[in-house]
Design a protein around this motif. Structure first.
Motif, PDB file in Angstrom:
ATOM      1  N   ASP A  77       0.826  -1.228   0.000  1.00  0.00           N
ATOM      2  CA  ASP A  77       0.000   0.000   0.000  1.00  0.00           C
ATOM      3  C   ASP A  77       0.850   1.263   0.000  1.00  0.00           C
ATOM      4  N   ASP A 132      -0.170   1.636  -4.012  1.00  0.00           N
ATOM      5  CA  ASP A 132      -1.559   1.639  -3.540  1.00  0.00           C
ATOM      6  C   ASP A 132      -2.520   1.967  -4.673  1.00  0.00           C
ATOM      7  N   ARG A 133      -3.688   1.318  -4.633  1.00  0.00           N
ATOM      8  CA  ARG A 133      -4.694   1.507  -5.673  1.00  0.00           C
ATOM      9  C   ARG A 133      -5.242   2.933  -5.729  1.00  0.00           C
ATOM     10  N   THR A 155       1.701  -3.049  -9.094  1.00  0.00           N
ATOM     11  CA  THR A 155       0.611  -2.094  -8.906  1.00  0.00           C
ATOM     12  C   THR A 155      -0.665  -2.844  -8.554  1.00  0.00           C
ATOM     13  N   GLU A 156      -1.286  -2.451  -7.417  1.00  0.00           N
ATOM     14  CA  GLU A 156      -2.515  -3.091  -6.949  1.00  0.00           C
ATOM     15  C   GLU A 156      -3.747  -2.352  -7.464  1.00  0.00           C
ATOM     16  N   GLY A 157      -4.881  -3.036  -7.425  1.00  0.00           N
ATOM     17  CA  GLY A 157      -6.150  -2.403  -7.753  1.00  0.00           C
ATOM     18  C   GLY A 157      -6.359  -2.130  -9.216  1.00  0.00           C
ATOM     19  N   VAL A 158      -5.725  -2.892 -10.084  1.00  0.00           N
ATOM     20  CA  VAL A 158      -5.873  -2.684 -11.529  1.00  0.00           C
ATOM     21  C   VAL A 158      -7.213  -3.267 -11.971  1.00  0.00           C
ATOM     22  N   GLU A 159      -8.062  -2.431 -12.581  1.00  0.00           N
ATOM     23  CA  GLU A 159      -9.415  -2.882 -12.903  1.00  0.00           C
ATOM     24  C   GLU A 159      -9.793  -2.720 -14.368  1.00  0.00           C
ATOM     25  N   GLY A 200      -5.072  -7.211  -9.535  1.00  0.00           N
ATOM     26  CA  GLY A 200      -6.367  -6.532  -9.505  1.00  0.00           C
ATOM     27  C   GLY A 200      -7.441  -7.337 -10.204  1.00  0.00           C
TER      28      GLY A 200
END
Length: 670
Positions: free
Chosen positions: A564, A586-587, A619-623, A641
């Protein structure tokens, strides 16, 4: 009723003691009309509670329900098929296996055979020849004469009508009822005695004034019993005293629960809403303006809520500044309520005080839910209202509030059971390249209950952190990850590493280095395959200890990841001081913002800076594909993600990526 909460185990212990003293002892839920059984740590409904009495309908005069409402032990006697059932209803507040507090009752029953006493025919014959016999039979009061052994010698028509209500005419029943009334009265041999008695027949209450007149006869001391019925007057008086608030004329809490239950039961196809209204700082109103003004305010609120519910529900004044109402959802107009409360506010406000209201709302989905639970949920919503300066601050109940409430003692109870039952499961979210090829995975905790399904981490992890129990759950997930890495050895998954999370509390409470060193030794796995994620919060709370731990982990071959990154305000200091191997962005950096160009500039600089420090970047939270393309062009080549995959149970993870990985592992045995 003892307001102290007891556990399920304590309730069953009380039940076992009652079974040794009574012919029947059982646990009932009077609100659901069911007997209950506690087995394997779970309380479940076993059958209808009235089957013992051979009724096939809800008991309108349920003493167990009354015992819960009145918070005290109640007794009653039922006579059926030649037997007398003396029933004791003892209410308890019990903390269930889900952590909720529910009302249960232990019904303890003594059964007595009734001897069918015959009326003394000689005395009956003598009475028929007396003028008083005619008078007694025609009297509007009930008259019963009992001999020294409490056998009914004579009962006039009115007494039989009062007690037998046109039903069974046998004298043994009269004897049983009257004997129960006399039971335990030490003063029944007094010259004359007058008392009031409630009598229940065929699920309905009747009330008598009873006068006992003892007189000496040749056979001993006999009794003349005079009955005056006042059922209608008493029922009205008791209902008003028990169920109504004298100040506002609304229901009080007891009456509201009963009325709510009746309305929901009788209208199963209608949608209802329950509101809990609170006058903020009501005690200040009483202090500033006096209790007369405070009472006038409460009466106006009572009048308003009474009008709102007079055709579609009911309203209640719980106590002091707390009101409640139940009404059909289609009739609830929040704007109208705000206008009405605004008018009350303008009439009451002064330069010394500004009147504000809080409203908690619960939309009732299950009509069989206990009234106490419905009210608790509206109260829970009320506690989540925010002070906004508006006339009304409103919050609507949602399930997250219940789970959030478990962060106290209830969560402790459920958590202990979850650990014992192995309800915490490891899910894996893949970390992939731009084409979706899996490179590694992050282990995520999921709480799975048989009765509720998957509970999202956001609903329980904050509570576990608050109560200092998170380290126990974390250790479960760490061990599952190590065990899984061992299971993958020699398969197509043997090159997939797993990252696990460390909470700041873990660093304080346990020896992290020793714990992970023992895990890798126990499962004979490479420390470099079990990656350790640390958030910057841990760095802020205990920087010196954390730096020492990371140094020790590196010496033993573990890889450390900063999780994060960018979610707080000390990120650059952490990057400078902490010797980490992986930086997880962090996303929050991927969310749209009015400063889009600045966001991209900062994100690109972070990626380049991490590479310059020799760190791998995830990289987190990739949508979306747009996010993937943007980050890839900035130099980040590993993604995590929902665009690539949600977190998966281990078997689904293996099923999804087995074929993709089989080309890397020529000796695939699958």
């Amino acid at each position: 009723m003892n307001e102290t909460q007891i556990s399920m185990e304590e309730l069953t212990q009380i039940l076992e003691r009652e079974k040794t003293e009574y012919d029947i002892a059982r646990i009932v839920n009077p609100y659901a009309c069911s007997t209950m059984r506690f087995k394997d740590g779970t309380m479940t409904a076993e059958g209808t509670c009235h089957h013992i009495w051979k009724h096939d309908h809800r008991c309108s005069n349920c003493f167990s329900r009354r015992a819960c409402i009145q918070h005290k032990v109640l007794y009653k006697t039922e006579v059926m098929e030649g037997k007398s059932y003396r029933i004791k209803s003892t209410p308890y507040r019990v903390k269930t296996e889900t952590g909720e507090v529910r009302n249960y009752v232990i019904e303890s029953v003594r059964i007595c055979e009734l001897s069918r006493e015959t009326v003394n025919s000689n005395i009956r014959t003598d009475l028929k020849h007396e003028a008083t016999d005619y008078v007694f039979n025609e009297a509007m009061t009930g008259v019963i004469r009992m001999d020294a052994d409490h056998n009914v010698v004579f009962a006039n028509r009115q007494a039989k009508k009062m007690i037998l209500r046109g039903g069974e005419q046998e004298s043994f029943l009269l004897r049983t009822i009257v004997t129960n009334w006399l039971e335990g009265r030490q003063d029944r041999n007094a010259e004359s005695l007058l008392f009031t008695q409630r009598y229940e027949y065929d699920h309905k209450d009747y009330f008598f004034d009873i006068q006992l007149i003892p007189f000496e006869n040749t056979n001993g001391m006999e009794l003349l019993i005079i009955l005056h019925e006042h059922t209608d007057e008493e029922a009205d008086r008791i209902a008003n005293a028990r169920d109504k608030d004298p100040l506002t004329g609304l229901y009080n809490g007891t009456g509201f629960y009963v009325a709510m239950e009746r309305i929901l039961r009788d209208n199963p196809d209608k949608q209802y809403i329950h509101l809990r209204l609170n006058v903020r700082n009501f005690t200040v109103i009483n202090s500033v303006f006096g209790t007369r003004t405070g009472d006038a305010l409460l009466m106006r609120l009572g009048e308003l809520l009474g009008r709102m519910t007079e055709e579609t529900g009911c309203a209640c004044h719980f106590h002091s500044d707390q009101f409640g109402l139940l009404m059909e959802n289609d009739y609830f107009d929040s704007s109208k309520l705000e206008l009405d409360l605004g008018q009350i506010k303008s009439d009451t406000d002064s330069e010394n005080f500004g009147l504000l209201f809080q409203v908690g709302i619960y939309r009732i989905e299950d009509h069989s839910m206990e009234p106490e639970v419905i009210c608790d949920r509206a109260s829970m919503a009320l506690r989540h209202t925010k002070a906004s300066g508006e006339v009304i601050s409103t919050a609507v109940y949602h399930d997250d509030m219940t789970v959030q409430a478990l962060t106290d003692n209830q969560l402790v109870s459920r958590f202990e059971r979850a650990i014992a039952r192995d309800e915490f499961h490891m899910f894996l979210q893949p970390q992939t390249d731009v084409e979706g090829n899996v490179k590694s995975a992050e282990a995520l905790a999921r709480w799975i209950r048989s009765d509720e399904g998957v509970i999202a981490p956001v609903l329980f992890i904050p509570g576990l952190e608050k109560n200092g129990m998170i380290y126990r759950m974390d250790r479960v997930i760490w061990e599952k990850a190590a065990r899984q890495l061992k299971a993958w050895k020699g398969t197509e998954f043997q090159d997939i590493s797993i990252s696990v999370n460390i909470s700041p509390i873990d660093i304080t409470l346990i020896d992290i280095v020793d714990c992970f060193e023992k895990l890798t030794g126990k499962y004979e796995i490479d420390p470099g395959m079990l990656n350790i994620e640390i958030t910057e919060t841990a760095m802020v709370n205990n920087p010196d200890r954390l730096l020492h731990i990371v140094d020790q982990l590196h010496r033993r071959g573990f890889h450390v990841e900063i999780d994060d990154f960018g979610s707080g305000y000390s990120s650059l200091k952490m990057l400078k001081d902490l010797n980490a191997d992986v930086l997880k962005i962090d996303r929050g950096f991927l969310q749209h913002t009015v400063h889009e160009r600045k966001m991209k500039t900062i994100l690109s600089s972070i990626i380049q800076m991490a590479h310059a420090l020799g760190m791998h970047v995830i990289t987190e939270g990739v949508e979306t594909q747009e996010m993937v393309d943007m980050i890839y062009q900035m130099g980040c080549h590993t993604f995590q993600g929902f665009f690539f995959s949600r977190p998966l149970p281990v078997d689904e993870f293996e099923e999804k990526y087995a074929e993709q990985l089989s080309g890397r592992f020529p000796h695939n045995g699958r």
